[in-house]
Design a protein around this motif. Structure first.
Motif, mmCIF file in Angstrom:
data_model
loop_
_atom_site.group_PDB
_atom_site.id
_atom_site.type_symbol
_atom_site.label_atom_id
_atom_site.label_comp_id
_atom_site.label_asym_id
_atom_site.label_seq_id
_atom_site.Cartn_x
_atom_site.Cartn_y
_atom_site.Cartn_z
ATOM 1 N N TRP A 32 8.751 -11.470 -126.091
ATOM 2 C CA TRP A 32 8.803 -12.550 -125.100
ATOM 3 C C TRP A 32 8.034 -13.787 -125.555
ATOM 4 C CZ3 TRP A 32 11.402 -11.748 -120.363
ATOM 5 C CH2 TRP A 32 11.378 -12.837 -119.489
ATOM 6 N N TYR A 38 12.171 -14.413 -129.449
ATOM 7 C CA TYR A 38 12.693 -14.875 -128.154
ATOM 8 C C TYR A 38 14.073 -15.502 -128.326
ATOM 9 C CZ TYR A 38 12.751 -17.277 -123.633
ATOM 10 O OH TYR A 38 13.087 -17.724 -122.381
ATOM 11 N N TRP A 41 17.208 -13.084 -128.395
ATOM 12 C CA TRP A 41 17.710 -12.352 -127.232
ATOM 13 C C TRP A 41 17.832 -13.188 -125.971
ATOM 14 C CZ3 TRP A 41 14.508 -12.306 -123.072
ATOM 15 C CH2 TRP A 41 13.162 -12.493 -123.283
ATOM 16 N N ALA A 42 17.257 -14.389 -125.944
ATOM 17 C CA ALA A 42 17.172 -15.161 -124.707
ATOM 18 C C ALA A 42 18.236 -16.249 -124.589
ATOM 19 C CB ALA A 42 15.782 -15.771 -124.574
ATOM 20 N N HIS A 43 19.303 -16.139 -125.352
ATOM 21 C CA HIS A 43 20.405 -17.107 -125.260
ATOM 22 C C HIS A 43 19.930 -18.515 -125.583
ATOM 23 C CE1 HIS A 43 22.500 -13.785 -123.345
ATOM 24 N NE2 HIS A 43 21.488 -13.686 -122.508
ATOM 25 N N MET A 63 18.607 -23.529 -123.782
ATOM 26 C CA MET A 63 19.372 -22.339 -123.432
ATOM 27 C C MET A 63 20.866 -22.635 -123.533
ATOM 28 S SD MET A 63 16.696 -20.652 -122.984
ATOM 29 C CE MET A 63 17.352 -19.064 -122.578
ATOM 30 N N SER A 134 17.450 -15.040 -114.869
ATOM 31 C CA SER A 134 16.439 -14.039 -115.208
ATOM 32 C C SER A 134 17.075 -12.681 -115.484
ATOM 33 C CB SER A 134 15.401 -13.926 -114.090
ATOM 34 O OG SER A 134 14.634 -15.102 -114.023
ATOM 35 N N LEU A 137 18.281 -12.826 -118.932
ATOM 36 C CA LEU A 137 17.149 -12.665 -119.855
ATOM 37 C C LEU A 137 16.780 -11.193 -120.012
ATOM 38 C CD1 LEU A 137 14.665 -15.545 -118.920
ATOM 39 C CD2 LEU A 137 15.967 -15.291 -121.030
ATOM 40 N N LEU A 141 16.841 -9.017 -123.403
ATOM 41 C CA LEU A 141 15.620 -8.375 -123.878
ATOM 42 C C LEU A 141 15.833 -6.875 -124.056
ATOM 43 C CD1 LEU A 141 12.581 -8.414 -124.544
ATOM 44 C CD2 LEU A 141 12.146 -8.249 -122.077
#
Length: 151
Positions: A32, A38, A41-43, A63, A134, A137, A141
């Motif tokens: 994270w 990050y 995996w967090a687009h 993003m 979220s 996310l 993750l």
């Protein structure tokens, strides 16, 4: 994953997402709070993530939505307790104060960590959009930690 929504217009509209991850809290924290991890995996757009993970430290990311739209995001960290607790402020154009999202990590054994995300928004629509983001996310993750790239 469990989801809880509360509507308290006097203080805003809140959601809480909880998920149990198959990884120790230190590994979840690293995924994270490390820009290159990050971004995986967090687009996030490649090369767009910067993080200064300390109280008052800045972060930014662009993003990418599933339909390909890009949204630049900026903010600051307001509370940092390594491997346990992170409060992230997100700058919202036209608003004097950032919107805060709280992430809490609770270890349940050596390889299981419960991650809880909580955010309070000004409107139900904003809450619903933030909750959806979220959730994406957490999906990313979980996939990152579970496919071996996050280990």
């Amino acid at each position: 994953m469990s989801t809880e929504q509360t509507s308290t217009p006097a203080s805003g509209f809140t959601y809480t997402l909880t998920r149990t991850l198959d990884a120790p809290a230190a590994r979840v924290w690293q995924a994270w709070t490390t820009p290159d991890q990050y971004a995986q995996w967090a687009h996030a757009a490649p090369g767009s993530v910067t993080m200064d993970v300390r109280p008052g430290g800045a972060w930014k990311s662009t993003m990418i939505t599933p339909d390909g739209a890009e949204f630049p995001l900026t903010g600051t960290y307001t509370e940092v307790t390594e491997n346990r607790h992170l409060v992230t402020g997100m700058d919202i154009p036209g608003r004097p104060d950032p919107t805060l999202m709280t992430m809490t990590l609770t270890e349940e054994g050596p390889r299981n960590t419960v991650i809880t995300l909580t955010q309070t928004c000004e409107t139900a629509e904003e809450r619903d959009m933030a909750e959806q983001g979220s959730g994406m996310l957490l999906d990313g993750l979980e996939g990152f930690l579970g496919d071996g790239s996050g280990r």
